[in-house]
Scaffold this motif. Structure first.
Motif, PDB file in Angstrom:
ATOM      1  N   ILE A  99      46.969  33.068  28.513  1.00  0.00           N
ATOM      2  CA  ILE A  99      46.551  33.953  29.595  1.00  0.00           C
ATOM      3  C   ILE A  99      45.187  34.548  29.291  1.00  0.00           C
ATOM      4  CG2 ILE A  99      47.046  36.171  30.731  1.00  0.00           C
ATOM      5  CD1 ILE A  99      50.034  35.413  30.496  1.00  0.00           C
ATOM      6  N   ARG A 100      44.981  34.990  28.061  1.00  0.00           N
ATOM      7  CA  ARG A 100      43.700  35.587  27.679  1.00  0.00           C
ATOM      8  C   ARG A 100      42.554  34.592  27.829  1.00  0.00           C
ATOM      9  NH1 ARG A 100      43.903  40.063  23.364  1.00  0.00           N
ATOM     10  NH2 ARG A 100      45.871  41.049  23.834  1.00  0.00           N
ATOM     11  N   ASN A 101      42.803  33.338  27.487  1.00  0.00           N
ATOM     12  CA  ASN A 101      41.742  32.331  27.575  1.00  0.00           C
ATOM     13  C   ASN A 101      41.424  31.952  29.014  1.00  0.00           C
ATOM     14  OD1 ASN A 101      41.486  32.258  24.795  1.00  0.00           O
ATOM     15  ND2 ASN A 101      42.989  30.629  24.569  1.00  0.00           N
ATOM     16  N   VAL A 102      42.416  31.946  29.883  1.00  0.00           N
ATOM     17  CA  VAL A 102      42.212  31.540  31.268  1.00  0.00           C
ATOM     18  C   VAL A 102      41.585  32.658  32.095  1.00  0.00           C
ATOM     19  CG1 VAL A 102      43.418  30.853  33.392  1.00  0.00           C
ATOM     20  CG2 VAL A 102      44.069  29.846  31.213  1.00  0.00           C
ATOM     21  N   PHE A 103      41.911  33.901  31.788  1.00  0.00           N
ATOM     22  CA  PHE A 103      41.458  35.034  32.588  1.00  0.00           C
ATOM     23  C   PHE A 103      40.619  36.000  31.758  1.00  0.00           C
ATOM     24  CE2 PHE A 103      45.560  33.742  34.464  1.00  0.00           C
ATOM     25  CZ  PHE A 103      45.094  33.335  35.706  1.00  0.00           C
ATOM     26  N   PRO A 104      39.325  35.702  31.576  1.00  0.00           N
ATOM     27  CA  PRO A 104      38.475  36.622  30.819  1.00  0.00           C
ATOM     28  C   PRO A 104      38.245  37.920  31.600  1.00  0.00           C
ATOM     29  CG  PRO A 104      37.159  34.881  31.796  1.00  0.00           C
ATOM     30  CD  PRO A 104      38.601  34.554  32.075  1.00  0.00           C
ATOM     31  N   VAL A 105      37.852  38.963  30.895  1.00  0.00           N
ATOM     32  CA  VAL A 105      37.616  40.253  31.548  1.00  0.00           C
ATOM     33  C   VAL A 105      36.209  40.306  32.120  1.00  0.00           C
ATOM     34  CG1 VAL A 105      39.275  41.493  30.124  1.00  0.00           C
ATOM     35  CG2 VAL A 105      36.909  41.384  29.408  1.00  0.00           C
ATOM     36  N   ASP A 106      36.063  41.075  33.214  1.00  0.00           N
ATOM     37  CA  ASP A 106      34.741  41.278  33.788  1.00  0.00           C
ATOM     38  C   ASP A 106      34.134  42.566  33.220  1.00  0.00           C
ATOM     39  OD1 ASP A 106      35.707  43.493  35.233  1.00  0.00           O
ATOM     40  OD2 ASP A 106      35.934  42.359  37.085  1.00  0.00           O
ATOM     41  N   ILE A 112      36.677  49.764  30.721  1.00  0.00           N
ATOM     42  CA  ILE A 112      37.941  50.469  30.492  1.00  0.00           C
ATOM     43  C   ILE A 112      38.500  50.128  29.116  1.00  0.00           C
ATOM     44  CG2 ILE A 112      40.322  50.769  31.303  1.00  0.00           C
ATOM     45  CD1 ILE A 112      38.060  52.147  32.993  1.00  0.00           C
ATOM     46  N   LEU A 113      38.423  48.874  28.714  1.00  0.00           N
ATOM     47  CA  LEU A 113      38.890  48.495  27.378  1.00  0.00           C
ATOM     48  C   LEU A 113      38.139  49.264  26.297  1.00  0.00           C
ATOM     49  CD1 LEU A 113      39.347  44.635  27.770  1.00  0.00           C
ATOM     50  CD2 LEU A 113      41.147  46.356  27.483  1.00  0.00           C
ATOM     51  N   VAL A 139      41.301  48.207  38.561  1.00  0.00           N
ATOM     52  CA  VAL A 139      40.900  47.627  37.272  1.00  0.00           C
ATOM     53  C   VAL A 139      42.077  47.627  36.286  1.00  0.00           C
ATOM     54  CG1 VAL A 139      39.344  47.902  35.294  1.00  0.00           C
ATOM     55  CG2 VAL A 139      38.468  48.190  37.620  1.00  0.00           C
ATOM     56  N   LEU A 140      42.834  48.726  36.257  1.00  0.00           N
ATOM     57  CA  LEU A 140      43.994  48.780  35.362  1.00  0.00           C
ATOM     58  C   LEU A 140      45.019  47.707  35.721  1.00  0.00           C
ATOM     59  CD1 LEU A 140      44.560  52.645  35.065  1.00  0.00           C
ATOM     60  CD2 LEU A 140      43.665  51.108  33.296  1.00  0.00           C
ATOM     61  N   LYS A 146      46.277  40.533  33.164  1.00  0.00           N
ATOM     62  CA  LYS A 146      45.622  39.658  32.195  1.00  0.00           C
ATOM     63  C   LYS A 146      46.157  39.840  30.787  1.00  0.00           C
ATOM     64  CE  LYS A 146      41.313  39.272  34.773  1.00  0.00           C
ATOM     65  NZ  LYS A 146      39.855  39.507  34.750  1.00  0.00           N
ATOM     66  N   GLY A 147      47.099  40.780  30.612  1.00  0.00           N
ATOM     67  CA  GLY A 147      47.687  40.989  29.297  1.00  0.00           C
ATOM     68  C   GLY A 147      46.796  41.736  28.331  1.00  0.00           C
ATOM     69  N   ARG A 148      45.814  42.467  28.839  1.00  0.00           N
ATOM     70  CA  ARG A 148      44.879  43.177  27.963  1.00  0.00           C
ATOM     71  C   ARG A 148      45.284  44.618  27.681  1.00  0.00           C
ATOM     72  NH1 ARG A 148      40.308  40.092  26.548  1.00  0.00           N
ATOM     73  NH2 ARG A 148      40.691  38.065  27.449  1.00  0.00           N
ATOM     74  N   ILE A 149      46.088  45.217  28.560  1.00  0.00           N
ATOM     75  CA  ILE A 149      46.573  46.580  28.339  1.00  0.00           C
ATOM     76  C   ILE A 149      48.067  46.623  28.639  1.00  0.00           C
ATOM     77  CG2 ILE A 149      44.355  47.683  28.870  1.00  0.00           C
ATOM     78  CD1 ILE A 149      45.554  48.485  31.618  1.00  0.00           C
ATOM     79  N   ILE A 150      48.710  47.689  28.150  1.00  0.00           N
ATOM     80  CA  ILE A 150      50.135  47.876  28.374  1.00  0.00           C
ATOM     81  C   ILE A 150      50.351  49.286  28.887  1.00  0.00           C
ATOM     82  CG2 ILE A 150      52.424  47.955  27.295  1.00  0.00           C
ATOM     83  CD1 ILE A 150      51.263  46.120  25.104  1.00  0.00           C
TER      84      ILE A 150
END
Length: 173
Positions: A99-106, A112-113, A139-140, A146-150
């Motif tokens: 998932i992380r590889n397919v959907f990079p963050v903008d 926010i990260l 954004v959240l 995208k699995g970047r935050i919980i």
């Protein structure tokens, strides 16, 4: 939008919510609560139901305690949730990496990260980012997908630090 809310629609909504979730956690429910309806629907759909025990003096705990008496698994720590969702399985970690590889963050998501150096609630993130609540929520939501935050609590987020933590399945509470 624009559709009037009618009492029978809550049952349809509850069926959809339980169907979209891998796990249903009942935190508070009186003996005639709609949360109990959602728990019943989840069980009918083959989903697991956890129940958070509450005070024996609270009416809001009567339904939860009834669920536990009927065989629902008590939820007393986060480990109960992790175990129910099988978050430590190697397959889950591989899926998170994909998932992380397919959907990079903008650029907005990265901002926010960068702010999430510790658990932070949305009010704090609104102040720090200078954004509107609506913009931040968008954004959240994308970062969660995208699995970047919980989401670790009421409107509180942390950065997903490990692949297994970043792939948290959908849970209805």
């Amino acid at each position: 939008p624009g559709t009037p809310t009618l009492p029978y629609q809550f049952l349809h909504r509850n069926r959809i919510v339980s169907g979209l979730s891998d796990l249903t956690i009942i935190i508070e429910a009186d003996h005639d609560s709609g949360a109990l309806v959602t728990a019943k629907l989840a069980l009918e759909q083959g989903r697991e139901v956890l129940a958070v025990p509450g005070s024996i003096w609270s009416q809001a705990s009567r339904g939860v305690h009834a669920l536990i008496r009927q065989g629902a698994r008590p939820c007393t720590t986060m480990d109960d949730i992790y175990e129910s969702l099988n978050l430590h399985a190697p397959e889950t970690a591989r899926q998170a990496d994909q998932i992380r590889n397919v959907f990079p963050v903008d650029q907005n998501e990265q901002r926010i990260l960068d702010l999430l150096t510790q658990p932070m609630d949305t009010d704090h993130l609104v102040r720090e980012s200078g954004w509107t609540t609506a913009r931040l929520s968008t954004v959240l939501s994308m970062l969660e997908l995208k699995g970047r935050i919980i989401n670790v609590g009421p409107r509180t987020y942390v950065k997903a630090s490990s692949p297994s933590a970043s792939s948290m399945p959908r849970t209805s509470i």
